[in-house]
Design a protein around this motif. Sequence first.
Motif, PDB file in Angstrom:
ATOM      1  N   PRO A   1       0.862  -1.531   0.073  1.00 32.01           N
ATOM      2  CA  PRO A   1      -0.003  -0.120   0.420  1.00 32.01           C
ATOM      3  C   PRO A   1       0.643   0.965  -0.033  1.00 32.01           C
ATOM      4  CG  PRO A   1      -0.128  -1.459   2.144  1.00 32.01           C
ATOM      5  CD  PRO A   1       0.634  -2.241   1.010  1.00 32.01           C
ATOM      6  N   PHE A   2       2.864   1.602   0.408  1.00 30.06           N
ATOM      7  CA  PHE A   2       3.036   2.215  -0.231  1.00 30.06           C
ATOM      8  C   PHE A   2       3.826   2.085  -0.662  1.00 30.06           C
ATOM      9  CE2 PHE A   2       0.269   3.110   3.950  1.00 30.06           C
ATOM     10  CZ  PHE A   2       0.598   4.381   3.873  1.00 30.06           C
ATOM     11  N   ALA A   3       3.723   1.713  -1.616  1.00 25.91           N
ATOM     12  CA  ALA A   3       4.937   1.032  -2.979  1.00 25.91           C
ATOM     13  C   ALA A   3       5.620   2.572  -3.242  1.00 25.91           C
ATOM     14  CB  ALA A   3       3.865   0.717  -3.988  1.00 25.91           C
ATOM     15  N   THR A   4       5.286   3.255  -2.908  1.00 28.40           N
ATOM     16  CA  THR A   4       6.297   4.587  -3.948  1.00 28.40           C
ATOM     17  C   THR A   4       6.523   5.251  -3.075  1.00 28.40           C
ATOM     18  OG1 THR A   4       4.837   5.513  -5.421  1.00 28.40           O
ATOM     19  CG2 THR A   4       5.982   7.243  -5.111  1.00 28.40           C
ATOM     20  N   LEU A   5       6.395   5.249  -1.997  1.00 25.67           N
ATOM     21  CA  LEU A   5       7.175   6.161  -0.107  1.00 25.67           C
ATOM     22  C   LEU A   5       8.601   4.428   0.253  1.00 25.67           C
ATOM     23  CD1 LEU A   5       7.655   7.418   1.999  1.00 25.67           C
ATOM     24  CD2 LEU A   5       6.209   6.495   2.869  1.00 25.67           C
ATOM     25  N   THR A   6       7.941   3.009  -0.408  1.00 22.88           N
ATOM     26  CA  THR A   6       8.642   1.936  -0.011  1.00 22.88           C
ATOM     27  C   THR A   6       9.984   2.331  -1.211  1.00 22.88           C
ATOM     28  OG1 THR A   6       6.697   0.858   0.439  1.00 22.88           O
ATOM     29  CG2 THR A   6       9.135  -0.323   0.377  1.00 22.88           C
ATOM     30  N   LYS A   7      10.066   2.844  -2.028  1.00 23.95           N
ATOM     31  CA  LYS A   7      11.175   2.422  -3.398  1.00 23.95           C
ATOM     32  C   LYS A   7      11.131   3.652  -2.841  1.00 23.95           C
ATOM     33  CE  LYS A   7      13.051   2.062  -7.164  1.00 23.95           C
ATOM     34  NZ  LYS A   7      14.175   2.608  -7.440  1.00 23.95           N
ATOM     35  N   TYR A   8      10.809   5.247  -2.294  1.00 28.04           N
ATOM     36  CA  TYR A   8      11.987   6.294  -2.235  1.00 28.04           C
ATOM     37  C   TYR A   8      12.931   5.389  -1.397  1.00 28.04           C
ATOM     38  CZ  TYR A   8      13.327  11.109   0.033  1.00 28.04           C
ATOM     39  OH  TYR A   8      13.568  11.981   0.513  1.00 28.04           O
ATOM     40  N   LEU A   9      12.074   5.103   0.174  1.00 28.54           N
ATOM     41  CA  LEU A   9      12.912   4.419   1.041  1.00 28.54           C
ATOM     42  C   LEU A   9      14.359   3.985   0.616  1.00 28.54           C
ATOM     43  CD1 LEU A   9      10.165   4.504   4.083  1.00 28.54           C
ATOM     44  CD2 LEU A   9      12.278   5.874   3.512  1.00 28.54           C
TER      45      LEU A   9
ATOM     46  N   LEU B   1       1.292   7.224   6.317  1.00 25.08           N
ATOM     47  CA  LEU B   1       1.853   5.820   6.844  1.00 25.08           C
ATOM     48  C   LEU B   1       1.332   6.374   8.317  1.00 25.08           C
ATOM     49  CD1 LEU B   1       3.692   3.246   6.564  1.00 25.08           C
ATOM     50  CD2 LEU B   1       5.458   4.997   6.573  1.00 25.08           C
ATOM     51  N   ILE B   2       2.140   7.037   9.095  1.00 21.61           N
ATOM     52  CA  ILE B   2       1.807   7.606  10.531  1.00 21.61           C
ATOM     53  C   ILE B   2       0.523   7.052  11.075  1.00 21.61           C
ATOM     54  CG2 ILE B   2       2.954   8.480  12.007  1.00 21.61           C
ATOM     55  CD1 ILE B   2       5.628   8.815  10.466  1.00 21.61           C
ATOM     56  N   ALA B   3       0.013   8.201  10.243  1.00 20.88           N
ATOM     57  CA  ALA B   3      -1.262   8.688  10.861  1.00 20.88           C
ATOM     58  C   ALA B   3      -2.242   6.980  10.190  1.00 20.88           C
ATOM     59  CB  ALA B   3      -1.923   9.662  10.594  1.00 20.88           C
ATOM     60  N   GLY B   4      -1.765   6.109   9.573  1.00 23.11           N
ATOM     61  CA  GLY B   4      -2.682   5.039   9.691  1.00 23.11           C
ATOM     62  C   GLY B   4      -3.042   4.308  10.338  1.00 23.11           C
ATOM     63  N   PRO B   5      -3.592   3.509  10.539  1.00 23.33           N
ATOM     64  CA  PRO B   5      -3.996   2.922  11.444  1.00 23.33           C
ATOM     65  C   PRO B   5      -3.065   1.294  11.352  1.00 23.33           C
ATOM     66  CG  PRO B   5      -5.949   1.638  10.150  1.00 23.33           C
ATOM     67  CD  PRO B   5      -4.750   3.826   9.797  1.00 23.33           C
ATOM     68  N   GLU B   6      -2.678   0.277  12.813  1.00 28.03           N
ATOM     69  CA  GLU B   6      -1.990  -0.318  12.833  1.00 28.03           C
ATOM     70  C   GLU B   6      -2.823  -1.498  12.042  1.00 28.03           C
ATOM     71  OE1 GLU B   6       0.616  -1.311  16.060  1.00 28.03           O
ATOM     72  OE2 GLU B   6       0.909   0.331  16.865  1.00 28.03           O
ATOM     73  N   ARG B   7      -1.659  -2.366  11.619  1.00 28.93           N
ATOM     74  CA  ARG B   7      -2.048  -3.294  10.743  1.00 28.93           C
ATOM     75  C   ARG B   7      -3.140  -4.891  12.335  1.00 28.93           C
ATOM     76  NH1 ARG B   7      -0.822  -8.927   9.692  1.00 28.93           N
ATOM     77  NH2 ARG B   7      -0.239  -9.235  12.168  1.00 28.93           N
TER      78      ARG B   7
END
Lengths: 473, 729, 88
Positions: free
Chosen positions: B312-320, B585-591
Amino acid sequence: MAGVEGRPLRVALVGSGPAGMYAAGHLLEGPAGTYADGRLVDLVDRPVEVDVFDRLPTPWGLVRGGVAPDHPDKKLVAKIFEATAARPGFRFFGNVEVGREIRHGDLTEWYDAVIYAVGAAGDRRLGIPGEDLRGCWSAREFVAWYNGHPDFSHLPFDLSCERAVIVGNGNVALDVARVLALDVDALRTTDVADHALEALGASAIREIVILGRRDPSHAAFNNPELDELADLPTADVIVDPADLPGEHQLALAAADWTALRKIQTLGRIAGRTPVGRSRRIVLRFFTSPIGLVGSNRIESVLVARTELDRGPDGRLVVRATDDKTVIHAGLAFRAVGYSGAAIPGLPFDEGRGVMPNSDGRVIQRDEVLAGTYVAGWIKRGPSGIIGTNKKCARDTVRSLIADADAGRLPTASTLSANVVADLVRARQPAVVTFAGWKAIDRHERDAGKVAGRPRVKQTSIQRMVELAQGGMR
Amino acid sequence: MDQPSAAIEPVEKRLFCGICEASCGLVATVAGDEVVKLRPDPDHPNSRGFACSKGISFPDVRRDPDRILHPLRRQPDGSFTPVSWQEALDDIGSRLRGVIDGHGRESFGVYGGNPLVWNYAAFLTAFGMAAALGTKHFFSSSSTDVNNYFAVGELLYGHNMSNPVPDLARTDFFLCLGANPVVSHGSMMNVGRVRETMLEITQRDGRVVVVDPRRTETAELFEHVPIYPSGDVWLLAAMLKVILDEGRYDRAALVEMTRGHETLTALVSGVDLERAARETGIAIERIIDLARDFAAAPSAVVYGRCGASLGPFATLTKYLIDVLNIATGNLDRPGGWCFGRPWLPLEKITALLKVNGYDRWRTRVDGIPELLGTSPLISLPREIRTPGKGQLRALLVVSGNPVLASPASGEIESAIQELDLLVSIDPYINDTSRHAHYVLPPTLWLERDGLPIYTQAWAAVPYAQWVPATVPAPGDVRDDWWILDEICKRIGIVPSPAPGAQLLGRLGIRFKPPLVFDLMLRLGPEGDLFGLRRGGLSRRKLMANTGGVKLADGLPTGVRHKAVHHKDHRVHLDHPVIASEMRRLIAGPERDDPEYPLRLFSVRELRSHNSWLQNVPKLMAGDRVQRLLIHPDDAQELGIDDGDEVEIASRHGRITAPARVTDEVMRGSVGLPHGWGHRGGWRRAVAAGGSIYNLLTTNAPAEVDVPTGNAVLNGVAVRVRPVERIQRY
Amino acid sequence: MSYVIAAPCVADYSCVEVCPVDCISPGPDEPGFDNAEQLYINPAECIGCRACVEACPVDAIFAIDRIPDRYARYRKINADYFQAHGRR
């Protein structure tokens, strides 16, 4: 396709060992087809329903009841059978025996075709004096016993003597030797039967002598099994270097690569110095038993040195010489080969221990018995390893499908799957279906989990049936 | 294999495999018009004698009895009837003109499937077609795959296609996220003999750490760190925070190479390591150790693929991923994150033509940012079904099977049946093309000239290769680019983004793809400049050396100035979209979804490639069954036994599969291969059974990778329960 | 890099069915199959694709560079088989 238009081809398979299950796998052909003559071909071009019958509540034949407990990797082959069992069209009727609850005539009436893959239920005898003394067993009985076969679990193997003799040096002989020589702790993590674990734990046997009539290049064991024996951590393996052929003799014997590999391994073993391990396995060659001696039970084995010759037809002839010795032993196993057993109402070749057949089609009085087939050991005799039966079963299925195509199957009286299920249940209310087997299997594996073992085998048919009927979901 | 007639002397021809990014060199033994044998080319500069069973078995696709060899028109009863090319193309043309005349060019769209990128001529023509149409309805399978790469390439380096790759030949520390190179043979990197190359890292006392929910065929060779599916973003964010907080970053490299690095600390300041541990299933200490070891290694590189691209956060993942490499000073240096050595100046030319870009417009219905001129596949059903100006009414599918490959595939399957016209260019009547009004049969890679357009810039051992067709095409099949161009002719466009192309087209001048690429090659970095550069490359020279021409022993370093497209040649690190994703990401609920407690991830299979090789007997032999991998503890809790049929349900759909109980998957996660459950005219693939993975996935814009619309295929919340197998007793 | 068949082999020949380069012997219709003790991979022809590894039901196949010590000798055994049968 005459006679089966608009309905699946219905086949009964008797015996759920490797030959039977490979036959089922070929009949319920996967999407890739069947491998034959170097390519994948579509062998079966019609829907098929296969009902597999087994006299035991448990499937997989010798994979469960024959493969040694310390060979868990070989037992993984059951994955293939499980995948077959998951295909549409497969059913299992365990605890149903031809000649007990049902007859051959029932199967030919109910199905378009019947394949017998019943293996070899008997064994060859030595034909020497003393064979029936107490303490003399067939290796087949011992194997079935340590593997928890319900029919053999009660056998009273007495392991209180120091030396055991095994006559014959095939893979079964090596299995028996290994099980006797292994540290019982090594067996504790296997699926060996509980009663066997207990008896082996108390075993006094320190030496196992394996007798081969012929020379090492004709040893019946296979190389991988010999390699394994050579690496056994709990036993010194003894081979007399004098038994091994020199290069010259090898050339004369025209030994093939497989034989050379055996000679090399035996040479490696013969060159080692025993390190005083707790047990010894002695591989003797050129040695034939003359008699089993004892007053009440076996006390010794009288053996003679043999000589090999080529007969007039070029065949190897084994001749006992006058060079005789006595091996003191309290336990003896004959391991000179399994042999098929006759099925009521079907032809049987006593000499070869097989059902007479041509390409898997059963032959009775020189005529093909329409719709009746054999696969595996009952077809070709007890030879080869697990996978040998895959090709054997494939060839039988090929004959069956060709007969179906040519309209040679007796299809007129064939019954539907539902009707057959009712008939089977009427004959044997304690029939175990595949779901029932899964319940037994789950129970055994759960018990194994607690004990740190792959499974703890059930050895009572009654208990198995209870588990199957109680655990079916 | 058919026996060649005795009169034909077999000849050997060199080529490369056109199935996956490894592009392995091959030697074909050709007798007459048939490939009688395919083997790996031991002399290929990059693949060095490796190839896999898919490529070697490809002649079976070529002569597959289910392959279509003539254009087909669907009849009212759903069956297909052969028609001539003339008839098919003319009718397609007139129906397209009708759609365009009535609703504008925007109402016509193109979908390009994955094989398009091994088909340079079709790739060029399809891009050109979309550009000439000016349609926003240009969809690509990359939106179920690598849109995050393309977005981060544009943001950081100034071009979608800019893709630094791990220098495995020299690295001391390879951190491999959600990738299984031993089975996939590498993606978004092109490392020959990748298994051995990775083993060599450990042989020279380096480390390979494989982060994956499953103990994959790669993980079992190296250090395995199990991670919850889609937890990658948390691992990377936490590692970056540790490295920044502890001052373990390479300040000099950041200052020299980047712009905006001072924003990084703030970016990750809200990342809570304890939460990261919960989201990943990896202990805090282990995360910290990984970060420290990574930063301390003489050279290190982190790389992520499907597992890290389809969450769900693929762009952020790739950026990191990129930032970890850059912040530790590993960009553009030996053993690090290296720009490749392109021999076709595709990035430069597409930049000149303004083909590349991000967020220059938004999609009509969902408002998702454009990427490389494409819209994401998740929007396709809504673009078809939402009335208004620009509603999609006609679709051309080129070597694709969106019914299987796209998220929420049930919706796509029904939506495409509402189109005025659906045309598929495909060798099979597949799950998608069975609904098409026309199915047009293309050549396959053995039957057309080829160059590795997609990976030409990334090879670990840079090389150039261009091969002619190995064997002639059978039946009435045609090259995809020809088919596309014929359709373009019938609607009066020239498939090109180049200014003036339409004008030239009106004068009857159309440049064929081989000529266009030869021009690019000859004027490119390795080109012969029409004789000015001795030893330079041209199509003719490559065609005379079909085994490939080696350009260097390894990846270049110190080339950032050439490789980064931003005017300042620096890597740009500060982007509002990234900051906003981090906040989300940070504001989102935990899995934590008690109703759907397990996380589903897709499993790559050795003898499968996406969704299109299941009709090949050799690749389907053995125990090929789609199974759900589940951990023994989860299985026990759910009352599932090995082999049991289970239902897998997500909030979006439910499917069934037999279970395989195995501790190779992490507790709490379940794995399932994708590409099963076929329908259509490929009989073996249909008989193989299985279920459509994508019936479980979502196409809701808020639930996928928000910046790009990239699909979420991993980390799907599911619940699993045993179901009765219907058995008659 | 080739693969090697070791002692657990039961000659089920699922590996032969999936091998794309026909480098595993003896196949079911080759001479010697009925007496085969195990099957063998020809290291000179194996392309290292791994298809046999996942097809093998008894986990008998190992990468030549990852073979467990107890089966180390099977490297040579696999190669020797083909040498002895004139297939190298």
